[in-house]
Design a protein around this motif. Sequence first.
Motif, mmCIF file in Angstrom:
data_model
loop_
_atom_site.group_PDB
_atom_site.id
_atom_site.type_symbol
_atom_site.label_atom_id
_atom_site.label_comp_id
_atom_site.label_asym_id
_atom_site.label_seq_id
_atom_site.Cartn_x
_atom_site.Cartn_y
_atom_site.Cartn_z
ATOM 1 N N VAL A 193 -26.867 -20.391 -58.093
ATOM 2 C CA VAL A 193 -25.544 -20.239 -58.699
ATOM 3 C C VAL A 193 -24.490 -20.837 -57.775
ATOM 4 N N ASN A 194 -23.474 -21.410 -58.378
ATOM 5 C CA ASN A 194 -22.379 -22.007 -57.625
ATOM 6 C C ASN A 194 -21.317 -20.971 -57.301
ATOM 7 N N LYS A 195 -20.452 -21.299 -56.366
ATOM 8 C CA LYS A 195 -19.335 -20.432 -56.010
ATOM 9 C C LYS A 195 -18.489 -20.142 -57.253
ATOM 10 N N LYS A 196 -18.152 -18.866 -57.465
ATOM 11 C CA LYS A 196 -17.347 -18.361 -58.567
ATOM 12 C C LYS A 196 -18.059 -18.420 -59.923
ATOM 13 N N GLU A 197 -19.344 -18.756 -59.920
ATOM 14 C CA GLU A 197 -20.107 -18.755 -61.177
ATOM 15 C C GLU A 197 -20.557 -17.343 -61.495
ATOM 16 N N ARG A 198 -20.436 -16.940 -62.747
ATOM 17 C CA ARG A 198 -20.856 -15.605 -63.158
ATOM 18 C C ARG A 198 -22.333 -15.611 -63.541
ATOM 19 N N ILE A 199 -23.059 -14.665 -62.995
ATOM 20 C CA ILE A 199 -24.478 -14.520 -63.289
ATOM 21 C C ILE A 199 -24.653 -13.787 -64.609
ATOM 22 N N TYR A 200 -23.851 -12.766 -64.801
ATOM 23 C CA TYR A 200 -23.798 -12.097 -66.098
ATOM 24 C C TYR A 200 -22.424 -11.477 -66.268
ATOM 25 N N ASP A 201 -22.120 -11.078 -67.508
ATOM 26 C CA ASP A 201 -20.808 -10.532 -67.819
ATOM 27 C C ASP A 201 -20.938 -9.171 -68.480
ATOM 28 N N PHE A 202 -19.816 -8.460 -68.537
ATOM 29 C CA PHE A 202 -19.769 -7.132 -69.162
ATOM 30 C C PHE A 202 -20.233 -7.229 -70.617
ATOM 31 N N GLY A 203 -21.103 -6.292 -71.014
ATOM 32 C CA GLY A 203 -21.549 -6.217 -72.398
ATOM 33 C C GLY A 203 -22.770 -7.051 -72.732
ATOM 34 N N GLU A 204 -23.235 -7.875 -71.803
ATOM 35 C CA GLU A 204 -24.430 -8.685 -72.067
ATOM 36 C C GLU A 204 -25.686 -7.822 -71.967
ATOM 37 N N PRO A 205 -26.740 -8.175 -72.712
ATOM 38 C CA PRO A 205 -27.997 -7.413 -72.626
ATOM 39 C C PRO A 205 -28.580 -7.467 -71.213
ATOM 40 N N ILE A 206 -29.219 -6.380 -70.815
ATOM 41 C CA ILE A 206 -29.862 -6.328 -69.497
ATOM 42 C C ILE A 206 -31.307 -6.788 -69.659
ATOM 43 N N ASP A 207 -31.594 -7.980 -69.198
ATOM 44 C CA ASP A 207 -32.945 -8.512 -69.330
ATOM 45 C C ASP A 207 -33.619 -8.777 -67.993
ATOM 46 N N VAL A 208 -32.822 -8.932 -66.925
ATOM 47 C CA VAL A 208 -33.404 -9.167 -65.599
ATOM 48 C C VAL A 208 -32.628 -8.395 -64.536
ATOM 49 N N VAL A 209 -33.299 -8.168 -63.418
ATOM 50 C CA VAL A 209 -32.696 -7.584 -62.217
ATOM 51 C C VAL A 209 -32.746 -8.662 -61.143
ATOM 52 N N TYR A 210 -31.762 -8.651 -60.231
ATOM 53 C CA TYR A 210 -31.650 -9.736 -59.259
ATOM 54 C C TYR A 210 -31.768 -9.230 -57.818
#
Length: 224
Positions: free
Chosen positions: A33-50
Amino acid sequence: MVNQDLIKSNPYFAGLTDQQLTEVCNKANFVSVNKKERIYDFGEPIDVVYIVQKGSIKLGSDIDSKKSLVKHIAYENDIFGENIFTVQKRSEYAEAIKESTLISIDVQTIKMLLTENSQFANKITEVIIERINNLEQRMKNFIFMKAHTRIANFLKQTAIKRGIKIGFDETLINHGMSHKDISFLTDTSRQTVTRVLAELKSTNSIHFSARKPNKILIRDMAAL
């Protein structure tokens, strides 16, 4: 697939059986991921853990288009997005503070580990409890501490957790955050963060350059 030695070296997975370790490695993937890139956002389905392999990630909630509450900063080897039992959708956003490399593991594999490996389950429980306690402590700090003290405490805690000892009593921290990010974590304003850091620099408690403000040398921890 991720190398087994890399997964095994992470403290969260230290107690896995060989079969569980193989299962995790087969389901794990690298994510850049790049600087300031969002990995996930509020309300998105939970499909992976990081897992953070390299870099740093901030977790927070958007209050409005201009304000945000930063709940936690995940650094190397930290796990995030792990709250998979109490909710089905993301209750926060995750954004890269700087260019980062993550390891993603699908939710079903994590759930399998939580139910079959008590050591792993205990570690994840400890993570969740610690983050709740940290938020409670921030609320107390906001009520009882002045802004200057909250910002100084942020520097101290960052130094304790992520600092590099330089010489006899100096500590270097590379927090990677803007003054705005620090203001969210210390419940202050960006202007206040800038002012307090300048004051600490003027008393030689800390040092930083205009070119690299994300790197701060703490000269005197006791003076903060």
